[in-house]
Design a protein around this motif. Structure first.
Motif, PDB file in Angstrom:
ATOM      1  N   ALA A  18       0.827  -1.208   0.000  1.00 24.24           N
ATOM      2  CA  ALA A  18       0.000   0.000   0.000  1.00 24.24           C
ATOM      3  C   ALA A  18       0.863   1.261   0.000  1.00 24.24           C
ATOM      4  O   ALA A  18       0.480   2.278  -0.590  1.00 24.24           O
ATOM      5  CB  ALA A  18      -0.939  -0.005   1.198  1.00 24.24           C
ATOM      6  N   VAL A  21       1.651   1.954  -3.562  1.00 22.27           N
ATOM      7  CA  VAL A  21       0.473   2.471  -4.263  1.00 22.27           C
ATOM      8  C   VAL A  21       0.225   3.931  -3.907  1.00 22.27           C
ATOM      9  O   VAL A  21      -0.106   4.748  -4.767  1.00 22.27           O
ATOM     10  CB  VAL A  21      -0.778   1.621  -3.947  1.00 22.27           C
ATOM     11  CG1 VAL A  21      -2.037   2.263  -4.506  1.00 22.27           C
ATOM     12  CG2 VAL A  21      -0.611   0.206  -4.481  1.00 22.27           C
ATOM     13  N   ASN A  22       0.420   4.294  -2.657  1.00 17.38           N
ATOM     14  CA  ASN A  22       0.127   5.651  -2.189  1.00 17.38           C
ATOM     15  C   ASN A  22       1.261   6.643  -2.422  1.00 17.38           C
ATOM     16  O   ASN A  22       1.087   7.833  -2.157  1.00 17.38           O
ATOM     17  CB  ASN A  22      -0.230   5.619  -0.703  1.00 17.38           C
ATOM     18  CG  ASN A  22      -1.502   4.851  -0.447  1.00 17.38           C
ATOM     19  OD1 ASN A  22      -2.404   4.816  -1.270  1.00 17.38           O
ATOM     20  ND2 ASN A  22      -1.578   4.194   0.694  1.00 17.38           N
ATOM     21  N   LYS A  28       2.773   5.497 -12.131  1.00 14.61           N
ATOM     22  CA  LYS A  28       1.966   4.277 -12.083  1.00 14.61           C
ATOM     23  C   LYS A  28       2.782   3.097 -12.603  1.00 14.61           C
ATOM     24  O   LYS A  28       2.758   2.018 -12.018  1.00 14.61           O
ATOM     25  CB  LYS A  28       0.685   4.448 -12.898  1.00 14.61           C
ATOM     26  CG  LYS A  28      -0.192   3.222 -12.882  1.00 14.61           C
ATOM     27  CD  LYS A  28      -1.466   3.432 -13.669  1.00 14.61           C
ATOM     28  CE  LYS A  28      -2.295   2.171 -13.689  1.00 14.61           C
ATOM     29  NZ  LYS A  28      -3.530   2.328 -14.454  1.00 14.61           N
ATOM     30  N   LYS A  31       5.226   1.965  -9.983  1.00 14.96           N
ATOM     31  CA  LYS A  31       4.525   1.271  -8.906  1.00 14.96           C
ATOM     32  C   LYS A  31       4.234  -0.173  -9.302  1.00 14.96           C
ATOM     33  O   LYS A  31       4.477  -1.104  -8.534  1.00 14.96           O
ATOM     34  CB  LYS A  31       3.214   1.989  -8.559  1.00 14.96           C
ATOM     35  CG  LYS A  31       3.408   3.343  -7.925  1.00 14.96           C
ATOM     36  CD  LYS A  31       2.081   4.045  -7.743  1.00 14.96           C
ATOM     37  CE  LYS A  31       2.277   5.456  -7.207  1.00 14.96           C
ATOM     38  NZ  LYS A  31       0.996   6.136  -6.978  1.00 14.96           N
ATOM     39  N   LEU A  35       5.705  -3.551  -7.548  1.00 19.23           N
ATOM     40  CA  LEU A  35       4.791  -4.547  -6.996  1.00 19.23           C
ATOM     41  C   LEU A  35       4.999  -5.914  -7.645  1.00 19.23           C
ATOM     42  O   LEU A  35       4.970  -6.941  -6.975  1.00 19.23           O
ATOM     43  CB  LEU A  35       3.342  -4.093  -7.152  1.00 19.23           C
ATOM     44  CG  LEU A  35       2.939  -2.899  -6.278  1.00 19.23           C
ATOM     45  CD1 LEU A  35       1.598  -2.340  -6.737  1.00 19.23           C
ATOM     46  CD2 LEU A  35       2.900  -3.289  -4.807  1.00 19.23           C
ATOM     47  N   ALA A  69      -2.970  -4.651  -4.094  1.00 13.01           N
ATOM     48  CA  ALA A  69      -2.331  -3.417  -4.536  1.00 13.01           C
ATOM     49  C   ALA A  69      -2.317  -3.326  -6.060  1.00 13.01           C
ATOM     50  O   ALA A  69      -2.593  -2.263  -6.632  1.00 13.01           O
ATOM     51  CB  ALA A  69      -0.906  -3.336  -3.986  1.00 13.01           C
ATOM     52  N   ARG A  72      -5.693  -2.363  -7.261  1.00 15.73           N
ATOM     53  CA  ARG A  72      -5.954  -0.930  -7.047  1.00 15.73           C
ATOM     54  C   ARG A  72      -5.383  -0.097  -8.176  1.00 15.73           C
ATOM     55  O   ARG A  72      -5.892   0.990  -8.473  1.00 15.73           O
ATOM     56  CB  ARG A  72      -5.370  -0.469  -5.725  1.00 15.73           C
ATOM     57  CG  ARG A  72      -6.172  -0.931  -4.515  1.00 15.73           C
ATOM     58  CD  ARG A  72      -5.617  -0.469  -3.203  1.00 15.73           C
ATOM     59  NE  ARG A  72      -5.497   0.970  -3.106  1.00 15.73           N
ATOM     60  CZ  ARG A  72      -4.761   1.609  -2.205  1.00 15.73           C
ATOM     61  NH1 ARG A  72      -4.075   0.909  -1.314  1.00 15.73           N
ATOM     62  NH2 ARG A  72      -4.711   2.915  -2.185  1.00 15.73           N
ATOM     63  N   LEU A  73      -4.338  -0.611  -8.822  1.00 15.52           N
ATOM     64  CA  LEU A  73      -3.735   0.094  -9.951  1.00 15.52           C
ATOM     65  C   LEU A  73      -4.286  -0.373 -11.285  1.00 15.52           C
ATOM     66  O   LEU A  73      -3.808   0.011 -12.347  1.00 15.52           O
ATOM     67  CB  LEU A  73      -2.204  -0.083  -9.920  1.00 15.52           C
ATOM     68  CG  LEU A  73      -1.501   0.541  -8.738  1.00 15.52           C
ATOM     69  CD1 LEU A  73      -0.029   0.137  -8.716  1.00 15.52           C
ATOM     70  CD2 LEU A  73      -1.625   2.071  -8.760  1.00 15.52           C
TER      71      LEU A  73
END
Length: 80
Positions: A18, A21-22, A28, A31, A35, A69, A72-73
């Motif tokens: 997270a 992600v944040n 992007k 990230k 991940l 995660a 979320r992306l």
């Protein structure tokens, strides 16, 4: 902190998926790459555990956090 260094071991620089992600400092694409690297590392650890190597980490829980995660992306887990 250089992206290439982060990519070598995301777990060493981030407390959780997270946090990646944040992050407002990463794109992007960066990230997702971080991940996916972390996901690969966890899968390798799980494979090692399956072969009898000892580990104290709860890799199953971490893998789920990584999958969440990536979702979320807007990404699916697994190799790309």
């Amino acid at each position: 902190m250089k992206f290439e260094e982060l990519l070598q071991d995301p777990r060493a620089s981030f407390d959780s998926p997270a946090q990646i992600v944040n992050s407002e400092e990463l794109s992007k694409a960066q990230k997702i790459e971080l991940l996916r690297r972390w996901e690969y590392d966890v899968e390798q650890l799980q494979a090692a555990e399956g072969e009898g190597m000892d580990s104290n980490r709860n890799e199953g829980e971490m893998l789920q956090k990584l999958i969440d995660a990536l979702h979320r992306l807007g990404e699916r887990p697994g190799p790309k």
